[in-house]
Motif scaffolding. Structure first.
Motif, PDB file in Angstrom:
ATOM      1  N   ALA A   1     -11.063 -10.330  12.079  1.00  0.00           N
ATOM      2  CA  ALA A   1      -9.942 -10.142  11.158  1.00  0.00           C
ATOM      3  C   ALA A   1      -9.340  -8.746  11.316  1.00  0.00           C
ATOM      4  CB  ALA A   1     -10.399 -10.357   9.719  1.00  0.00           C
TER       5      ALA A   1
ATOM      6  N   ILE B   1      -5.118  -5.084  -0.552  1.00  0.00           N
ATOM      7  CA  ILE B   1      -6.298  -4.302  -0.184  1.00  0.00           C
ATOM      8  C   ILE B   1      -5.860  -2.847  -0.090  1.00  0.00           C
ATOM      9  CG2 ILE B   1      -7.988  -3.816   1.629  1.00  0.00           C
ATOM     10  CD1 ILE B   1      -7.920  -6.759   2.346  1.00  0.00           C
TER      11      ILE B   1
ATOM     12  N   ARG C   1      -7.234  -8.727  14.485  1.00  0.00           N
ATOM     13  CA  ARG C   1      -5.959  -9.423  14.271  1.00  0.00           C
ATOM     14  C   ARG C   1      -4.985  -8.543  13.481  1.00  0.00           C
ATOM     15  NH1 ARG C   1      -9.571 -13.536  13.902  1.00  0.00           N
ATOM     16  NH2 ARG C   1      -9.672 -13.512  11.617  1.00  0.00           N
ATOM     17  N   SER C   2      -5.505  -7.830  12.484  1.00  0.00           N
ATOM     18  CA  SER C   2      -4.674  -6.921  11.702  1.00  0.00           C
ATOM     19  C   SER C   2      -4.116  -5.809  12.584  1.00  0.00           C
ATOM     20  CB  SER C   2      -5.491  -6.336  10.547  1.00  0.00           C
ATOM     21  OG  SER C   2      -4.743  -5.382   9.849  1.00  0.00           O
TER      22      SER C   2
ATOM     23  N   ARG D   1      -1.609  -6.264   3.009  1.00  0.00           N
ATOM     24  CA  ARG D   1      -1.878  -7.682   2.789  1.00  0.00           C
ATOM     25  C   ARG D   1      -3.226  -8.047   3.397  1.00  0.00           C
ATOM     26  NH1 ARG D   1       2.647  -9.165   4.344  1.00  0.00           N
ATOM     27  NH2 ARG D   1       3.570  -9.368   2.304  1.00  0.00           N
ATOM     28  N   GLY D   2      -4.115  -8.567   2.572  1.00  0.00           N
ATOM     29  CA  GLY D   2      -5.431  -8.996   3.032  1.00  0.00           C
ATOM     30  C   GLY D   2      -5.530 -10.507   3.040  1.00  0.00           C
ATOM     31  N   PRO D   3      -6.747 -11.027   3.142  1.00  0.00           N
ATOM     32  CA  PRO D   3      -6.949 -12.480   3.133  1.00  0.00           C
ATOM     33  C   PRO D   3      -6.317 -13.117   1.897  1.00  0.00           C
ATOM     34  CG  PRO D   3      -8.981 -11.341   3.702  1.00  0.00           C
ATOM     35  CD  PRO D   3      -8.002 -10.282   3.274  1.00  0.00           C
ATOM     36  N   GLY D   4      -5.621 -14.207   2.123  1.00  0.00           N
ATOM     37  CA  GLY D   4      -4.974 -14.903   1.018  1.00  0.00           C
ATOM     38  C   GLY D   4      -3.802 -14.142   0.426  1.00  0.00           C
ATOM     39  N   GLY D   5      -3.341 -13.099   1.122  1.00  0.00           N
ATOM     40  CA  GLY D   5      -2.216 -12.309   0.639  1.00  0.00           C
ATOM     41  C   GLY D   5      -2.569 -11.295  -0.426  1.00  0.00           C
ATOM     42  N   ARG D   6      -3.851 -11.188  -0.760  1.00  0.00           N
ATOM     43  CA  ARG D   6      -4.220 -10.253  -1.825  1.00  0.00           C
ATOM     44  C   ARG D   6      -4.134  -8.814  -1.335  1.00  0.00           C
ATOM     45  NH1 ARG D   6      -9.330 -10.193   0.186  1.00  0.00           N
ATOM     46  NH2 ARG D   6     -10.817  -8.730  -0.700  1.00  0.00           N
TER      47      ARG D   6
ATOM     48  N   MET E   1     -16.353  -9.007   9.849  1.00  0.00           N
ATOM     49  CA  MET E   1     -14.912  -8.759   9.739  1.00  0.00           C
ATOM     50  C   MET E   1     -14.238  -8.336  11.039  1.00  0.00           C
ATOM     51  SD  MET E   1     -14.717  -6.765   6.081  1.00  0.00           S
ATOM     52  CE  MET E   1     -12.986  -6.505   6.275  1.00  0.00           C
TER      53      MET E   1
END
Length: 142
Positions: free
Chosen positions: A121, A61, A124-125, A54-59, A118
């Motif tokens: 982010a 990756i 956080r991941s 799951r990436g930014p906006g749930g898209r 990045m």
């Protein structure tokens, strides 16, 4: 350079903990950021997995990876081979009086520009991946 490491004690023998970690197709059971995963080739050392996270906006990756060390029930390491960030990681297991001490470590080397854009982010991941150890522990101790 984003990195993270965490140790938990799981009340199960190392062989049981390793078996669940090494069954990468079950990682969705305890890693909330995994959208899909399948083994592409190999088994154990040098096995390759296609993974979507799951990436930014749930898209989705791509975060495909290869197993780089496979020493049951003590060590499992990997390197990411697809996606914008390609961390390496390892799981180290040891016998302790209460079961298994499991240490999970992640490290991502980012070029300066990518780190600037990045780095937060990615950190956080990685922190989210560390939180997954609590879900892994709960799953194994049921």
């Amino acid at each position: 350079m984003p990195s993270a490491s965490r140790t938990v004690v799981i009340k199960r023998p190392p062989s049981e903990v390793f078996a669940l970690i090494a069954d990468e197709t079950r990682s969705k059971d305890w890693r909330t950021g995994v959208l899909d995963i399948e083994r592409l080739s190999g088994d154990g050392l040098r096995a390759v997995y296609r993974q979507g996270v799951r990436g930014p906006g749930g898209r989705r990756i791509a975060a495909d990876f290869e197993i780089t060390a496979y020493e049951p029930p003590r060590l499992l390491s990997f390197r990411t081979i697809a996606g914008p960030v390609r961390p390496t990681g390892e799981y180290r297991l040891a016998d302790v009086a209460d079961g298994t001490s499991l240490t999970f470590s992640l490290d991502a080397r980012l070029n300066p520009l990518l780190g600037l854009l990045m780095g937060g982010a990615v950190q956080r991941s990685m922190d989210g991946e560390m939180a997954g150890l609590d879900r892994l522990k709960a799953l194994l101790e049921r």
